[in-house]
Write an enzyme that holds these catalytic residues in place. Structure first.
Site, mmCIF file in Angstrom:
data_model
loop_
_atom_site.group_PDB
_atom_site.id
_atom_site.type_symbol
_atom_site.label_atom_id
_atom_site.label_comp_id
_atom_site.label_asym_id
_atom_site.label_seq_id
_atom_site.Cartn_x
_atom_site.Cartn_y
_atom_site.Cartn_z
ATOM 1 N N GLU A 87 21.186 4.493 11.971
ATOM 2 C CA GLU A 87 21.451 4.664 10.536
ATOM 3 C C GLU A 87 22.013 3.396 9.886
ATOM 4 O O GLU A 87 22.615 3.450 8.818
ATOM 5 C CB GLU A 87 22.413 5.838 10.331
ATOM 6 C CG GLU A 87 21.831 7.175 10.756
ATOM 7 C CD GLU A 87 22.809 8.329 10.556
ATOM 8 O OE1 GLU A 87 23.040 8.705 9.403
ATOM 9 O OE2 GLU A 87 23.336 8.835 11.564
ATOM 10 N N SER A 91 21.098 11.953 9.312
ATOM 11 C CA SER A 91 19.965 11.491 8.498
ATOM 12 C C SER A 91 18.616 12.052 8.948
ATOM 13 O O SER A 91 17.585 11.442 8.730
ATOM 14 C CB SER A 91 19.884 9.952 8.477
ATOM 15 O OG SER A 91 21.004 9.415 7.834
ATOM 16 N N TYR A 99 16.261 9.221 1.308
ATOM 17 C CA TYR A 99 16.595 7.856 0.903
ATOM 18 C C TYR A 99 15.559 7.196 -0.007
ATOM 19 O O TYR A 99 15.599 5.996 -0.205
ATOM 20 C CB TYR A 99 16.852 7.004 2.163
ATOM 21 C CG TYR A 99 17.983 7.589 2.971
ATOM 22 C CD1 TYR A 99 19.269 7.647 2.434
ATOM 23 C CD2 TYR A 99 17.782 8.137 4.228
ATOM 24 C CE1 TYR A 99 20.318 8.210 3.143
ATOM 25 C CE2 TYR A 99 18.823 8.701 4.952
ATOM 26 C CZ TYR A 99 20.093 8.726 4.399
ATOM 27 O OH TYR A 99 21.124 9.291 5.095
ATOM 28 N N ARG A 119 31.241 16.571 4.017
ATOM 29 C CA ARG A 119 30.159 17.318 3.360
ATOM 30 C C ARG A 119 29.670 18.365 4.349
ATOM 31 O O ARG A 119 29.339 18.042 5.488
ATOM 32 C CB ARG A 119 29.022 16.367 2.983
ATOM 33 C CG ARG A 119 28.131 16.902 1.861
ATOM 34 C CD ARG A 119 26.890 16.083 1.679
ATOM 35 N NE ARG A 119 25.936 16.375 2.745
ATOM 36 C CZ ARG A 119 25.243 15.450 3.399
ATOM 37 N NH1 ARG A 119 25.381 14.169 3.135
ATOM 38 N NH2 ARG A 119 24.395 15.805 4.355
ATOM 39 N N ASP A 175 26.950 21.275 5.266
ATOM 40 C CA ASP A 175 25.569 21.656 4.946
ATOM 41 C C ASP A 175 25.271 23.083 5.400
ATOM 42 O O ASP A 175 25.647 23.478 6.516
ATOM 43 C CB ASP A 175 24.590 20.699 5.632
ATOM 44 C CG ASP A 175 24.731 19.261 5.150
ATOM 45 O OD1 ASP A 175 25.351 19.058 4.087
ATOM 46 O OD2 ASP A 175 24.219 18.349 5.821
ATOM 47 N N GLU A 186 25.720 21.878 9.710
ATOM 48 C CA GLU A 186 26.550 20.821 10.291
ATOM 49 C C GLU A 186 27.545 20.319 9.255
ATOM 50 O O GLU A 186 27.398 20.567 8.058
ATOM 51 C CB GLU A 186 25.695 19.655 10.793
ATOM 52 C CG GLU A 186 24.899 18.954 9.717
ATOM 53 C CD GLU A 186 24.075 17.798 10.288
ATOM 54 O OE1 GLU A 186 24.608 17.012 11.091
ATOM 55 O OE2 GLU A 186 22.900 17.679 9.914
ATOM 56 N N ASN A 211 29.297 16.731 7.972
ATOM 57 C CA ASN A 211 29.214 15.273 8.002
ATOM 58 C C ASN A 211 30.570 14.687 7.664
ATOM 59 O O ASN A 211 31.055 14.859 6.540
ATOM 60 C CB ASN A 211 28.189 14.783 6.972
ATOM 61 C CG ASN A 211 26.799 15.254 7.303
ATOM 62 O OD1 ASN A 211 26.101 14.634 8.084
ATOM 63 N ND2 ASN A 211 26.392 16.379 6.726
ATOM 64 N N GLY A 262 26.699 10.033 3.300
ATOM 65 C CA GLY A 262 26.187 8.883 2.559
ATOM 66 C C GLY A 262 26.924 8.641 1.252
ATOM 67 O O GLY A 262 27.373 9.568 0.585
#
Length: 307
Positions: A19, A147, A213, A252, A254, A267, A269, A273
């Site tokens: 990443e 990602s 992205y 974050r 999800d 999951e 994070n 990002g």
């Protein structure tokens, strides 16, 4: 608004994980915000070697971690910073390791009766079990990458073998998980507060690396079109998971929201990002917080902790 006290901030970015490119984008956005806030910024890329890394870290008041994946997110760099007594943003080494290991975080969450798709994991030496005990379609992914790197949705045994082979390029442990159809949503936590829910509507069948992205490859309604009552319920679950997994400063979380309006934890994070297409800035933006304010809020959260 409180007066911002200028600091010397080292921004970790790049690194050597798959990443790296995303981390460079996040790191440069963080650097720009820190400079606009009046901070003195030092750019730190771990790929330049350990002696360089230690020297740069020693020279700053605070490290803002903009790394993604690998040792930047799995607790290794956090352990180094802790051993140096250096203040840094994001979760500590133990929490980072737990959240990066999807098997462990899913097991801890499911023990609290929070829904998460059924899963099995296989390590690098193991053959794929002939009877997984989970119906197709399945999601196959590396246990410790972000990602959507190495992730595949599979519908047959033949596809399963190919997907496991791909995932093994990135990891020693592969997660095979039930595919839950529904709406992909995410909850941002900053401090002890959950922010407006973002829904993710990808242009591809899957919210893959390209959609994540590339500008225009996904839509992000925020706040998501979910009733107030359900929104609060999901935000509370996200906060509970954030605390359960020992996270700090920001994260974050999800989920998939199925047709029966059940939220399934995918999951967490710990270092999401921070690019212009990222989800945390969209979420806090819907609550009236711009990117600079977000970065300063994370810095302020880190200053509340002892080193």
């Amino acid at each position: 608004v409180e007066r911002i006290v200028p600091m010397k901030i080292g921004v970790l970015l790049g690194g050597i994980s798959p990443e790296r490119d995303v981390s460079l984008k996040s790191g440069n956005a963080i650097i720009s915000a820190c400079q606009q806030l009046g901070h003195d910024v030092v750019k730190i890329d771990p790929k330049d070697g350990i002696s360089y890394l230690l020297k740069k870290i020693e020279s700053v008041d605070l490290v803002f971690n903009g790394l993604h994946g690998g040792d930047g997110e799995n607790g290794v760099i956090q352990g180094l910073l802790q051993s140096m007594g250096k203040r840094f943003t994001g979760s500590n080494n133990e929490s980072s390791a737990i959240c990066m290991d999807k098997r462990v975080s899913k097991a801890l969450v499911s023990r609290k009766n929070i829904l998460t798709p059924n899963w099995v994991s296989i390590d690098s030496e193991e053959k794929i079990p002939t009877n997984i005990g989970i119906d197709y379609p399945l999601v196959v992914k590396p246990n410790d990458q972000g990602s959507t790197i190495g992730l595949t949705v599979v519908k047959s045994n033949k596809e399963l073998e190919e997907a496991v082979t791909l995932a093994r390029e990135y990891t020693k442990v592969v997660l095979i998980e039930a595919f839950v159809p529904g709406r992909e949503i995410t909850v941002t936590i900053v401090g002890n507060k959950a922010y407006p829910i973002v829904e993710i509507i990808p242009m591809n069948d899957l919210y893959d690396y390209e959609c994540k992205y590339t500008k225009g490859m996904a839509e992000y309604p925020c706040p998501a079109e979910i009733s107030n009552k359900l929104t609060v319920k999901i935000q509370n679950i996200a906060l509970m998971i954030h605390k359960l997994l020992g996270c700090r400063h920001y994260s974050r979380v999800d989920f998939i929201l199925d047709e029966e309006l059940n939220s399934w934890f995918l999951e967490l994070n710990t270092l999401p990002g921070m690019t212009e297409t990222s989800l945390i800035p969209k979420s806090v933006g819907a609550a009236g917080m711009d990117f600079k304010m977000l970065i300063q809020s994370i810095i302020d959260e880190s200053l509340k902790d002892s080193c």
